[in-house]
Design a protein around this motif. Structure first.
Motif, PDB file in Angstrom:
ATOM      1  N   GLU A   1       0.739  -1.303   0.065  1.00  0.00           N
ATOM      2  CA  GLU A   1      -0.229   0.313   0.106  1.00  0.00           C
ATOM      3  C   GLU A   1       0.764   1.266  -0.007  1.00  0.00           C
ATOM      4  OE1 GLU A   1      -2.521  -3.348   1.643  1.00  0.00           O
ATOM      5  OE2 GLU A   1      -0.443  -2.573   1.943  1.00  0.00           O
ATOM      6  N   LYS A   2       1.860   1.169   0.615  1.00  0.00           N
ATOM      7  CA  LYS A   2       2.872   2.350   0.569  1.00  0.00           C
ATOM      8  C   LYS A   2       3.460   2.600  -0.578  1.00  0.00           C
ATOM      9  CE  LYS A   2       4.388   4.166   4.148  1.00  0.00           C
ATOM     10  NZ  LYS A   2       5.276   3.687   4.948  1.00  0.00           N
ATOM     11  N   LEU A   3       3.656   1.874  -1.571  1.00  0.00           N
ATOM     12  CA  LEU A   3       4.016   2.053  -2.771  1.00  0.00           C
ATOM     13  C   LEU A   3       3.074   2.468  -3.752  1.00  0.00           C
ATOM     14  CD1 LEU A   3       6.449   1.819  -4.957  1.00  0.00           C
ATOM     15  CD2 LEU A   3       5.459  -0.536  -5.536  1.00  0.00           C
ATOM     16  N   LYS A   4       1.526   2.061  -3.551  1.00  0.00           N
ATOM     17  CA  LYS A   4       0.526   2.534  -4.266  1.00  0.00           C
ATOM     18  C   LYS A   4       0.375   3.947  -3.840  1.00  0.00           C
ATOM     19  CE  LYS A   4      -1.115  -0.980  -6.579  1.00  0.00           C
ATOM     20  NZ  LYS A   4      -1.189  -1.003  -8.018  1.00  0.00           N
ATOM     21  N   ILE A   5       0.547   4.431  -2.653  1.00  0.00           N
ATOM     22  CA  ILE A   5       0.403   5.725  -2.402  1.00  0.00           C
ATOM     23  C   ILE A   5       1.324   6.762  -3.151  1.00  0.00           C
ATOM     24  CG2 ILE A   5       0.965   7.498  -0.575  1.00  0.00           C
ATOM     25  CD1 ILE A   5      -0.012   5.548   1.630  1.00  0.00           C
ATOM     26  N   LEU A   6       2.525   6.229  -3.474  1.00  0.00           N
ATOM     27  CA  LEU A   6       3.377   7.144  -4.049  1.00  0.00           C
ATOM     28  C   LEU A   6       3.075   6.973  -5.734  1.00  0.00           C
ATOM     29  CD1 LEU A   6       7.000   6.062  -2.835  1.00  0.00           C
ATOM     30  CD2 LEU A   6       5.471   7.976  -2.175  1.00  0.00           C
ATOM     31  N   GLU A   7       2.594   5.873  -6.235  1.00  0.00           N
ATOM     32  CA  GLU A   7       1.888   5.696  -7.453  1.00  0.00           C
ATOM     33  C   GLU A   7       0.852   6.554  -7.738  1.00  0.00           C
ATOM     34  OE1 GLU A   7       0.970   1.836  -8.364  1.00  0.00           O
ATOM     35  OE2 GLU A   7       2.795   0.789  -8.294  1.00  0.00           O
ATOM     36  N   LYS A   8       0.087   6.817  -6.735  1.00  0.00           N
ATOM     37  CA  LYS A   8      -1.042   7.629  -6.761  1.00  0.00           C
ATOM     38  C   LYS A   8      -0.727   9.237  -6.721  1.00  0.00           C
ATOM     39  CE  LYS A   8      -4.963   7.150  -4.483  1.00  0.00           C
ATOM     40  NZ  LYS A   8      -5.783   6.849  -3.459  1.00  0.00           N
ATOM     41  N   THR A   9       0.406   9.525  -5.945  1.00  0.00           N
ATOM     42  CA  THR A   9       0.858  10.768  -5.846  1.00  0.00           C
ATOM     43  C   THR A   9       1.571  11.459  -7.125  1.00  0.00           C
ATOM     44  OG1 THR A   9       0.898  10.397  -3.407  1.00  0.00           O
ATOM     45  CG2 THR A   9       2.433  12.310  -4.273  1.00  0.00           C
ATOM     46  N   PHE A  10       2.316  10.554  -7.713  1.00  0.00           N
ATOM     47  CA  PHE A  10       3.453  10.951  -8.718  1.00  0.00           C
ATOM     48  C   PHE A  10       2.889  10.205  -9.701  1.00  0.00           C
ATOM     49  CE2 PHE A  10       6.073  11.164  -4.672  1.00  0.00           C
ATOM     50  CZ  PHE A  10       6.400  12.399  -4.847  1.00  0.00           C
ATOM     51  N   THR A  11       1.861  10.860 -10.712  1.00  0.00           N
ATOM     52  CA  THR A  11       1.490  10.345 -11.636  1.00  0.00           C
ATOM     53  C   THR A  11       2.009  10.479 -13.194  1.00  0.00           C
ATOM     54  OG1 THR A  11      -0.175  11.957 -12.051  1.00  0.00           O
ATOM     55  CG2 THR A  11      -0.744  10.080 -10.831  1.00  0.00           C
ATOM     56  N   THR A  12       2.847  11.479 -12.979  1.00  0.00           N
ATOM     57  CA  THR A  12       3.611  11.961 -14.551  1.00  0.00           C
ATOM     58  C   THR A  12       5.139  12.318 -13.962  1.00  0.00           C
ATOM     59  OG1 THR A  12       2.999  14.341 -14.183  1.00  0.00           O
ATOM     60  CG2 THR A  12       1.389  13.060 -15.560  1.00  0.00           C
ATOM     61  N   ASN A  13       5.709  12.456 -15.287  1.00  0.00           N
ATOM     62  CA  ASN A  13       7.181  12.803 -15.188  1.00  0.00           C
ATOM     63  C   ASN A  13       8.121  11.831 -14.473  1.00  0.00           C
ATOM     64  OD1 ASN A  13       6.409  15.294 -16.413  1.00  0.00           O
ATOM     65  ND2 ASN A  13       5.984  16.322 -14.234  1.00  0.00           N
ATOM     66  N   TYR A  14       9.216  12.019 -14.832  1.00  0.00           N
ATOM     67  CA  TYR A  14      10.303  11.048 -14.158  1.00  0.00           C
ATOM     68  C   TYR A  14      11.294  11.900 -13.331  1.00  0.00           C
ATOM     69  CZ  TYR A  14       9.094   7.240 -17.539  1.00  0.00           C
ATOM     70  OH  TYR A  14       8.302   6.199 -18.049  1.00  0.00           O
ATOM     71  N   ASP A  15      11.470  11.528 -11.990  1.00  0.00           N
ATOM     72  CA  ASP A  15      12.210  12.222 -11.130  1.00  0.00           C
ATOM     73  C   ASP A  15      12.302  10.912 -10.126  1.00  0.00           C
ATOM     74  OD1 ASP A  15      13.579  14.285 -10.169  1.00  0.00           O
ATOM     75  OD2 ASP A  15      11.854  15.598  -9.766  1.00  0.00           O
ATOM     76  N   SER A  16      13.421  11.358  -9.315  1.00  0.00           N
ATOM     77  CA  SER A  16      13.936  10.376  -8.309  1.00  0.00           C
ATOM     78  C   SER A  16      14.054  10.967  -6.818  1.00  0.00           C
ATOM     79  CB  SER A  16      15.371  10.023  -8.436  1.00  0.00           C
ATOM     80  OG  SER A  16      15.484   9.235 -10.035  1.00  0.00           O
ATOM     81  N   TYR A  17      13.549  10.371  -6.031  1.00  0.00           N
ATOM     82  CA  TYR A  17      13.478  10.936  -4.681  1.00  0.00           C
ATOM     83  C   TYR A  17      14.252   9.981  -3.523  1.00  0.00           C
ATOM     84  CZ  TYR A  17       9.655  14.317  -6.185  1.00  0.00           C
ATOM     85  OH  TYR A  17       9.281  15.176  -6.893  1.00  0.00           O
ATOM     86  N   TRP A  18      15.019  10.501  -2.706  1.00  0.00           N
ATOM     87  CA  TRP A  18      15.732   9.545  -1.620  1.00  0.00           C
ATOM     88  C   TRP A  18      14.414   8.857  -0.800  1.00  0.00           C
ATOM     89  CZ3 TRP A  18      20.153   8.125  -2.850  1.00  0.00           C
ATOM     90  CH2 TRP A  18      21.082   9.156  -3.248  1.00  0.00           C
ATOM     91  N   VAL A  19      14.441   7.720  -0.644  1.00  0.00           N
ATOM     92  CA  VAL A  19      13.593   6.933   0.418  1.00  0.00           C
ATOM     93  C   VAL A  19      14.389   6.264   1.403  1.00  0.00           C
ATOM     94  CG1 VAL A  19      11.611   7.113  -0.850  1.00  0.00           C
ATOM     95  CG2 VAL A  19      13.307   5.194  -0.992  1.00  0.00           C
ATOM     96  N   GLY A  20      13.794   5.646   2.664  1.00  0.00           N
ATOM     97  CA  GLY A  20      14.508   4.983   3.821  1.00  0.00           C
ATOM     98  C   GLY A  20      14.986   3.529   3.558  1.00  0.00           C
ATOM     99  N   LEU A  21      15.855   3.254   2.625  1.00  0.00           N
ATOM    100  CA  LEU A  21      16.322   2.007   2.362  1.00  0.00           C
ATOM    101  C   LEU A  21      17.823   2.199   1.935  1.00  0.00           C
ATOM    102  CD1 LEU A  21      15.939  -1.148   2.470  1.00  0.00           C
ATOM    103  CD2 LEU A  21      15.185  -0.927   0.112  1.00  0.00           C
ATOM    104  N   ILE A  22      18.806   1.372   2.683  1.00  0.00           N
ATOM    105  CA  ILE A  22      20.183   1.513   2.175  1.00  0.00           C
ATOM    106  C   ILE A  22      20.490   0.144   1.934  1.00  0.00           C
ATOM    107  CG2 ILE A  22      22.538   2.072   3.109  1.00  0.00           C
ATOM    108  CD1 ILE A  22      21.209   4.104   4.883  1.00  0.00           C
ATOM    109  N   ASN A  23      21.459   0.020   0.949  1.00  0.00           N
ATOM    110  CA  ASN A  23      22.167  -1.178   0.385  1.00  0.00           C
ATOM    111  C   ASN A  23      23.516  -1.077   1.022  1.00  0.00           C
ATOM    112  OD1 ASN A  23      23.351  -3.361  -0.833  1.00  0.00           O
ATOM    113  ND2 ASN A  23      22.261  -3.156  -2.956  1.00  0.00           N
ATOM    114  N   PHE A  24      23.886  -2.109   1.932  1.00  0.00           N
ATOM    115  CA  PHE A  24      25.175  -1.979   2.566  1.00  0.00           C
ATOM    116  C   PHE A  24      26.203  -2.728   1.556  1.00  0.00           C
ATOM    117  CE2 PHE A  24      22.521  -0.675   5.839  1.00  0.00           C
ATOM    118  CZ  PHE A  24      23.276   0.337   6.691  1.00  0.00           C
ATOM    119  N   GLY A  25      25.795  -3.399   0.557  1.00  0.00           N
ATOM    120  CA  GLY A  25      26.539  -4.147  -0.409  1.00  0.00           C
ATOM    121  C   GLY A  25      26.715  -5.674   0.033  1.00  0.00           C
ATOM    122  N   GLN A  26      26.888  -6.556  -0.651  1.00  0.00           N
ATOM    123  CA  GLN A  26      26.948  -7.891  -0.546  1.00  0.00           C
ATOM    124  C   GLN A  26      25.517  -8.324  -0.279  1.00  0.00           C
ATOM    125  OE1 GLN A  26      30.393  -9.116   1.674  1.00  0.00           O
ATOM    126  NE2 GLN A  26      31.580  -7.524   0.928  1.00  0.00           N
ATOM    127  N   GLY A  27      24.340  -7.693  -0.882  1.00  0.00           N
ATOM    128  CA  GLY A  27      23.103  -8.391  -0.509  1.00  0.00           C
ATOM    129  C   GLY A  27      22.433  -7.692   0.781  1.00  0.00           C
TER     130      GLY A  27
END
Length: 201
Positions: free
Chosen positions: A116-142
């Motif tokens: 549902e949290k992804l759906k909220i973003l899909e409904k909020t940003f319906t046009t254009n391509y842009d990138s926004y920082w969100v709260g997940l970090i990849n520390f490497g090696q999976g």
């Protein structure tokens, strides 16, 4: 005054969902108790029948604007019973600075632990391509972690959230997570890049 019989409560994801659930079950829900550890929500003592006049000040306390801090750039968003107060930045920062900006607002970088949290973003940003920082970090090696230390999604969930191949890229250093509008997918970028960001309460 005619009081209703109080419910034993509900299991919900946040304080916002607690208030919303109470308002759906009682016509005049003017107080709630929310346990952040157990996610258990119970109605408070001020719950009345439909014909009871609400106190205006107490009603304002639970309006969407009040719950989200009464600021024009932070709005309540909802999908399928999941609620969040979403702040969208207009200025670009590094990942670390973006996280600090959220903390100043009493918030955190946006996390997507349920569909549902992804759906909220899909409904909020319906046009254009842009990138926004969100709260997940990849520390490497999976090794991927949410910034608030919450539980990780399953491998299947992660694969559905990310651009094809992003999770397969082997990295020995930390990369930070972005939400890509238009694609409605997550991707990774170098943490020192300047980007806009998303906060939630």
């Amino acid at each position: 005054m005619d009081m209703t019989k109080l419910s034993n409560g509900w299991k919900v994801l946040s304080l916002l969902s607690c208030v919303s659930t109470c308002l759906r079950n009682y016509s005049s829900c003017l107080s709630v108790k929310f346990n952040k550890s157990s996610n258990h929500c119970t109605p408070g003592s001020w719950v009345f029948q439909t014909n009871t006049r609400q106190d205006e000040d107490l009603h304002l306390l639970y309006s969407p604007e009040a719950l989200c801090g009464n600021t024009a750039d932070t709005v309540m968003k909802e999908f399928n019973g999941v609620h969040t107060c979403l702040f969208t930045s207009r200025t670009q920062f590094t990942y670390e600075s973006s996280s600090s900006q959220c903390q100043v607002k009493g918030a955190k970088l946006y996390t997507i632990k349920v569909p549902e949290k992804l759906k909220i973003l899909e409904k909020t940003f319906t046009t254009n391509y842009d990138s926004y920082w969100v709260g997940l970090i990849n520390f490497g090696q999976g090794v991927l972690r949410w910034v608030d230390g919450g539980p990780m999604l399953t491998t299947t969930d992660l694969e559905s959230l990310f651009r094809q191949g992003d999770l397969l890229v082997y990295s020995t250093h930390t990369r930070c997570d972005v939400y890509i509008t238009g694609l409605s997918k997550l991707g990774f970028a170098e943490c020192n890049q300047l980007m806009k960001f998303l906060c939630e309460k």
